[in-house]
Design a protein around this motif. Structure first.
Motif, mmCIF file in Angstrom:
data_model
loop_
_atom_site.group_PDB
_atom_site.id
_atom_site.type_symbol
_atom_site.label_atom_id
_atom_site.label_comp_id
_atom_site.label_asym_id
_atom_site.label_seq_id
_atom_site.Cartn_x
_atom_site.Cartn_y
_atom_site.Cartn_z
ATOM 1 N N SER A 290 1.299 -19.653 -44.487
ATOM 2 C CA SER A 290 2.220 -20.408 -43.939
ATOM 3 C C SER A 290 2.523 -19.923 -42.442
ATOM 4 O O SER A 290 3.133 -18.798 -42.100
ATOM 5 N N PRO A 291 2.161 -20.852 -41.488
ATOM 6 C CA PRO A 291 2.107 -20.660 -39.999
ATOM 7 C C PRO A 291 3.596 -20.127 -39.675
ATOM 8 O O PRO A 291 3.888 -19.374 -38.565
ATOM 9 N N ILE A 292 4.818 -20.776 -40.218
ATOM 10 C CA ILE A 292 6.034 -20.394 -39.741
ATOM 11 C C ILE A 292 6.335 -18.913 -40.295
ATOM 12 O O ILE A 292 7.051 -18.353 -39.444
ATOM 13 N N ALA A 293 6.040 -18.665 -41.332
ATOM 14 C CA ALA A 293 6.048 -17.239 -41.836
ATOM 15 C C ALA A 293 5.548 -16.395 -41.001
ATOM 16 O O ALA A 293 5.876 -14.938 -40.784
ATOM 17 N N GLN A 294 4.170 -16.670 -40.614
ATOM 18 C CA GLN A 294 3.311 -15.805 -39.726
ATOM 19 C C GLN A 294 4.001 -15.592 -38.356
ATOM 20 O O GLN A 294 4.181 -14.455 -38.148
ATOM 21 N N HIS A 318 0.824 -13.304 -34.959
ATOM 22 C CA HIS A 318 1.043 -14.238 -34.008
ATOM 23 C C HIS A 318 -0.529 -14.801 -33.594
ATOM 24 O O HIS A 318 -0.085 -16.332 -33.361
ATOM 25 N N LEU A 319 -1.258 -14.481 -33.492
ATOM 26 C CA LEU A 319 -2.579 -15.021 -33.219
ATOM 27 C C LEU A 319 -3.038 -16.157 -34.417
ATOM 28 O O LEU A 319 -3.394 -17.233 -33.904
ATOM 29 N N VAL A 320 -2.829 -15.527 -35.478
ATOM 30 C CA VAL A 320 -3.383 -16.360 -36.543
ATOM 31 C C VAL A 320 -2.278 -17.753 -36.713
ATOM 32 O O VAL A 320 -2.520 -19.072 -36.783
ATOM 33 N N ALA A 321 -1.083 -17.553 -36.312
ATOM 34 C CA ALA A 321 -0.019 -18.668 -36.474
ATOM 35 C C ALA A 321 -0.246 -19.558 -35.526
ATOM 36 O O ALA A 321 -0.213 -20.969 -35.540
ATOM 37 N N LYS A 326 1.441 -23.226 -34.302
ATOM 38 C CA LYS A 326 2.760 -22.407 -33.986
ATOM 39 C C LYS A 326 2.802 -21.516 -33.087
ATOM 40 O O LYS A 326 2.912 -20.094 -33.293
ATOM 41 N N GLY A 327 2.481 -21.720 -31.902
ATOM 42 C CA GLY A 327 2.330 -20.862 -30.786
ATOM 43 C C GLY A 327 3.656 -20.317 -30.305
ATOM 44 O O GLY A 327 4.598 -20.831 -30.491
#
Length: 357
Positions: A290-294, A318-321, A326-327
């Protein structure tokens, strides 16, 4: 630090395509139980002759005007433990065996076996994919009253598989399946009322259908209805109800609900504040991609508000998101200030997670 809300209501809900193997034809799914197929009642044996009678009364000849006798569908073949052989073969991945057994039962008029054949043809399980044949079997089963077949056929009609797109028929099938208690049909019908393209938009009706599906235990519906209560869409705004629904969906491993419930726990919204539990849920959702969770987990680990500071792990997430869109400009700025060794470690960890190392 207050964590912001995560998912806008519409982007969270407009999911009209059912998973390929989401519905199993011959027994109910674990999270959304459906009534087991009714076993046909065996014909009652003739009453035993009374001792005073010399012989049992002869069977009366049917009258020419008598209605035809109803066809009795044979009970599903089972082994000595009473396990349905078709479903057992399906669960073990023995799709060819399931196909052969289901074919024999379908020819005998068993609607659940027909639905299984539709599933096998649609999913290319043990046989070449053939949406036209899948639709044919689903149609026969739905005509016989099988609610799951109605749902599956509706999804084919919406996607235009096995025949032309027919959203009108799909709506009728979803409505019928919903009335018979199929929660996924109620959920998808709710989405059509919310979308306002196939059906006139009716958020109150959408909320009613979501409630029906949520009460039946469907986690997607629980999450969707929670967003309705959070926003006051089709229902009166009620944060407490929203959080209870998020908690229920979280227990069923709904990733979107995990994120929203974690944020509620972190902020103490509608529930006592519990940052450790929130961080644990965010970690779980982050590992489920989940990018938001990340992103939210990255903020917590980098600032140390709610968990011990771990900048390497935080910037990794942060880099994964960021690769998923999801910057976070604030975290980008902080990354430039990170010492070179830790930055290299974070970048290597992110690459390893993404499989690009």
């Amino acid at each position: 630090m207050m964590l912001p809300r995560s998912i806008p209501i519409l982007s969270a809900l407009l999911l009209l395509t059912a998973p390929a193997a989401a519905q199993i034809s011959l027994t109910p799914p674990a999270t959304t139980p459906s009534p087991a197929p009714e076993k046909p009642k065996a014909a009652k044996p003739p009453a035993p002759a009374k001792k005073k009678e010399a012989a049992p009364a002869p069977k009366p000849s049917p009258s020419p005007s008598a209605p035809p006798t109803a066809t009795v569908i044979p009970a599903p073949p089972t082994d000595s433990s009473g396990v349905d052989l078709v479903y057992g073969a399906y669960q073990r991945g023995q799709y060819k065996t399931a196909f052969d057994l289901a074919t024999a039962r379908a020819q005998g008029g068993d609607p659940k076996a027909m639905t299984m054949l539709g599933q096998l043809y649609s999913g290319a399980l043990g046989i070449k994919r053939d949406y036209a044949k899948a639709a044919e079997w689903y149609k026969r089963a739905s005509d016989a009253g099988d609610r799951q077949a109605m749902l599956e056929l509706a999804m084919l009609r919406i996607a235009g598989r096995g025949g032309p797109i027919d959203k009108g028929e799909a709506v009728k099938l979803l409505a019928s399946a919903s009335k018979l208690g199929e929660p996924k049909a109620a959920y998808n019908l709710a989405l059509l009322y919310l979308d306002g393209q196939t059906l006139p938009q009716d958020v109150k009706r959408s909320a009613e259908l979501l409630r029906q599906a949520a009460d039946a235990g469907l986690p997607e519906a629980q999450y969707a209805l929670a967003t309705f209560y959070k926003e006051g869409t089709g229902v009166e705004k009620d944060i407490d109800k929203a959080v209870r629904l998020l908690q229920a969906a979280t227990l069923a491993d709904n990733v979107d609900a995990e994120v929203e419930y974690a944020i509620a726990l972190f902020n103490g919204t509608g529930t006592p504040r519990n940052p450790p539990a929130a961080v644990a849920l965010l970690r779980k959702a982050a590992r489920q991609n989940s990018p938001i969770a990340q992103n939210r987990l990255a903020r917590i680990l980098i600032t140390g508000m709610g968990a011990p500071v771990d900048k390497v792990e935080g910037f990794k997430w942060h880099l994964v998101a960021k690769t998923a869109g999801k910057g976070d400009p604030d975290l980008d700025a902080q990354l430039t200030e990170l010492n070179p060794d830790d930055r290299a470690k974070a970048e290597a960890a992110a690459k390893k997670w993404l499989g690009t190392k």
